[in-house]
Design an enzyme around this catalytic site. Structure first.
Site, PDB file in Angstrom:
ATOM      1  N   PRO A 223       0.849  -1.195   0.000  1.00  0.00           N
ATOM      2  CG  PRO A 223       0.157  -0.891   2.219  1.00  0.00           C
ATOM      3  CD  PRO A 223       0.910  -1.842   1.327  1.00  0.00           C
TER       4      PRO A 223
ATOM      5  CB  CYS B 104       1.439   5.400   8.177  1.00  0.00           C
ATOM      6  SG  CYS B 104       1.369   7.006   7.334  1.00  0.00           S
TER       7      CYS B 104
ATOM      8  CG  ASN C  95       7.704  -3.344   2.680  1.00  0.00           C
ATOM      9  OD1 ASN C  95       7.291  -2.399   3.340  1.00  0.00           O
ATOM     10  ND2 ASN C  95       7.816  -3.266   1.369  1.00  0.00           N
TER      11      ASN C  95
ATOM     12  NE  ARG D 265      10.556   3.844  -1.478  1.00  0.00           N
ATOM     13  CZ  ARG D 265      11.778   4.246  -1.162  1.00  0.00           C
ATOM     14  NH1 ARG D 265      12.202   5.440  -1.555  1.00  0.00           N
ATOM     15  NH2 ARG D 265      12.580   3.473  -0.461  1.00  0.00           N
TER      16      ARG D 265
END
Length: 327
Positions: free
Chosen positions: A8, A99, A200, A225
């Site tokens: 995401p 986040c 990740n 990305r």
């Protein structure tokens, strides 16, 4: 081989880009941008706005299942909204503990929660009770706020709360997106939680993927990305793992990408206002510049443009779009 997941990315990887990227490469799962939960029970349309795939069996047009991510800090409110979301039959429900955005962290959400493992447990345990067993329930975390002092405690709290699996963005909040990603911490987390752990962070090439799997001890990798900058990365990873010879031909890849860029532009123009559409295209082109000289030339051609018609004409000159994009 292990699983490949599409990460995401708030403000970038929406349903339109998920559609395009999953047509190029075969992903095992994609995760939506986060749905912010902040005190109210959201109506079903709020989840469908972030994840329109909910109306189509929660899969992209290419068939990739999409999990819906929730972001918040109140256990009861998150649980109530997770129950509401579960009625829409998502491919999974994911909690955001990664986040790094200041606006999110100021309100106690995202990576800020990694300062309080006990609160992580309370949140996950509450949501676990609300999510039916048939819906995968997952979480994504970073290594901590400013250091790794509580990394393992946070991972243990998430596992104890009842998640089915965990994605680890192998950097702290303070590190943002600066390299390197500390893949060795994924291995350490895997040793203390009895759950599948996905690595990740900083996977840009097939060689990065191979090193990430080796260092992290995980065959499952989430790519963000790197996938946006190279839509063919997942295809090339699968070829390498299968032992196939990969012929590096960026020009051929670009020719395959041109009609997908056209589709992206047309969908963006239908989805957002004419004022917003050029900016969305520029974001993706800016990422593609890392791998494609043609994208660099195209970005420079549209960089100063704000009119949809002007952008469309530049795209057409590059063989990327047709007049229907401006309609």
């Amino acid at each position: 081989m292990g699983k490949l997941l599409l990460a995401p990315m708030e403000g970038l990887v929406d349903d339109v880009l998920r559609d395009v990227l999953t047509r190029v490469g075969t992903y095992d799962l994609a995760v939506s941008e986060f749905v912010r939960v902040s005190g109210n029970l959201l109506p079903p349309r709020a989840f469908r706005r972030i994840c329109p795939e909910l109306a189509r069996g929660c899969r992209t047009a290419a068939g990739t299942p999409v999990a819906v991510q929730l972001l918040g800090s109140d256990p009861g409110c998150l649980a109530e909204n997770a129950a509401q979301l579960a009625e829409l039959s998502p491919a999974g429900i994911d909690l955001n503990f990664g986040c790094p955005a200041p606006t999110v962290n100021r309100h106690g959400g995202g990576a800020r929660l990694l300062a309080d493992p006990e609160q992580l447990f309370r949140i996950v345990a509450a949501v676990r009770r609300a999510v039916p067993a048939g819906i995968p329930f997952t979480a994504k975390m970073r290594l901590g706020v400013s250091d790794t002092a509580r990394t393992l405690d946070c991972a243990r709290a998430l596992a104890a709360g009842g998640i089915d699996s965990l994605v680890v963005h192998a950097r702290t909040r303070a590190e943002g997106y600066r390299p390197p990603a500390h893949w060795e911490w994924v291995a350490r987390i895997g040793e203390v939680v009895q759950r599948p752990v996905t690595a990740n962070g900083e996977v840009w090439t097939t060689a990065d993927h191979a090193r990430c799997c080796l260092v992290s001890g995980s065959d499952d990798v989430m790519i963000g990305r790197g996938a946006v900058a190279d839509p063919f990365l997942v295809r090339h990873i699968r070829s390498r793992v299968a032992g196939e010879t990969i012929a590096a031909d960026r020009s051929a890849d670009w020719r395959q990408l041109q009609p997908l860029l056209a589709s992206y532009w047309q969908q963006v123009c239908r989805k957002v206002s004419a004022r917003q559409a050029p900016g969305r295209l520029k974001l993706w082109l800016s990422a593609l510049r890392r791998n494609f000289a043609e994208a660099d030339a195209l970005f420079l051609g549209v960089r100063t443009l704000s009119d949809v018609g002007d952008v469309t004409r530049v795209l057409e000159r590059h063989g990327v779009a047709d007049h229907s994009a401006s309609g």
